[in-house]
Write an enzyme that holds these catalytic residues in place. Structure first.
Site, PDB file in Angstrom:
ATOM      1  N   SER A   1       0.761  -1.534  -0.207  1.00  0.00           N
ATOM      2  CA  SER A   1      -0.044  -0.193  -0.096  1.00  0.00           C
ATOM      3  C   SER A   1       0.895   1.002  -0.069  1.00  0.00           C
ATOM      4  O   SER A   1       1.609   1.489  -0.889  1.00  0.00           O
ATOM      5  CB  SER A   1      -0.868   0.158   0.734  1.00  0.00           C
TER       6      SER A   1
ATOM      7  N   HIS B   1      -2.481  -0.724  -3.323  1.00  0.00           N
ATOM      8  CA  HIS B   1      -3.802  -0.198  -3.110  1.00  0.00           C
ATOM      9  C   HIS B   1      -3.999   0.610  -3.961  1.00  0.00           C
ATOM     10  O   HIS B   1      -2.926   1.757  -3.744  1.00  0.00           O
ATOM     11  CB  HIS B   1      -3.710   0.134  -1.550  1.00  0.00           C
TER      12      HIS B   1
ATOM     13  N   ASP C   1      -5.005  -4.108   5.659  1.00  0.00           N
ATOM     14  CA  ASP C   1      -4.999  -5.040   5.378  1.00  0.00           C
ATOM     15  C   ASP C   1      -3.824  -6.334   4.401  1.00  0.00           C
ATOM     16  O   ASP C   1      -3.250  -6.011   4.309  1.00  0.00           O
ATOM     17  CB  ASP C   1      -5.363  -4.519   3.747  1.00  0.00           C
TER      18      ASP C   1
END
Length: 198
Positions: free
Chosen positions: A21, A48, A140
């Site tokens: 991310s 992401h 995540d």
């Protein structure tokens, strides 16, 4: 935790799944640059992206990597090389090892979700999967990496001390009990080892 890959470390893998991310583009370049064009394993990547943001990751990475680079397409067989999840969809791997895309709601505010891809990969490859989680500012990927461990696969995490944003690696270390927690240079060495290079 070691900061170097053990000299005798070995693992039989048929695929690699990577999640990142915030700070992930630089981390992914460090992980993937230098792998040879003939690298034998598919490498599936979720980075992401902002919602409703078209992904141009394949275009960004292709000129700097020797590996084939593509954006994953629904119903296509998982190919050798690097496949990026498209923006706005969850990417999954089906039991026949083809891609599928989902418009299900975001997971931990993210679509594509690292957890969703990792969990489907764990079901598809089981113990012959390596999951790698890099820098990021959310949790995540921790659940997905834990699923990989439960399926008998290899779980590796970027050292939180090195990560630009340590939230994601810290969550993975806490929740997934990864076998390896390593800096990027050693995760790159791991990929070389998994691909049969010393």
């Amino acid at each position: 935790m070691n900061d170097r890959l053990p000299a005798d470390f070995a693992w039989d893998a048929d695929a690699v799944v990577v999640g990142a991310s915030a700070g992930g583009i630089e981390a992914l370049f460090a992980l993937l640059e230098g792998l040879p064009a003939a690298y034998p394993l598919p490498i599936l990547v979720v980075l992401h992206l902002p919602e409703h943001h078209e992904s141009r990751l394949a275009e960004v990475f292709a000129p700097r990597l020797a590996l084939p680079v593509q954006e994953a397409a629904a119903h296509a067989p998982v190919p050798r090389g690097v496949s990026f999840a498209p923006g706005g969809y969850h990417l999954l791997v089906e039991p026949d090892r083809s891609f599928s895309l989902s418009c299900e709601p975001p997971v931990l505010f993210s679509r594509p979700s690292i957890d969703v891809l990792m969990e489907s990969c764990a079901d598809a490859w089981g113990a012959r999967l390596c999951g790698i989680l890099l820098t990021g500012a959310s949790a995540d990927g921790a659940r997905g990496l834990a699923r990989i461990r439960q399926a008998g696969g290899l779980a590796a995490v970027q050292s939180p001390q090195e990560a630009r944003h340590p939230v994601m690696p810290d969550a993975a270390v806490a929740q997934a009990d990864p076998q390896l927690v390593l800096p990027l240079a050693q995760l790159h060495a791991l990929l070389q080892r998994l691909g049969g290079q010393r």
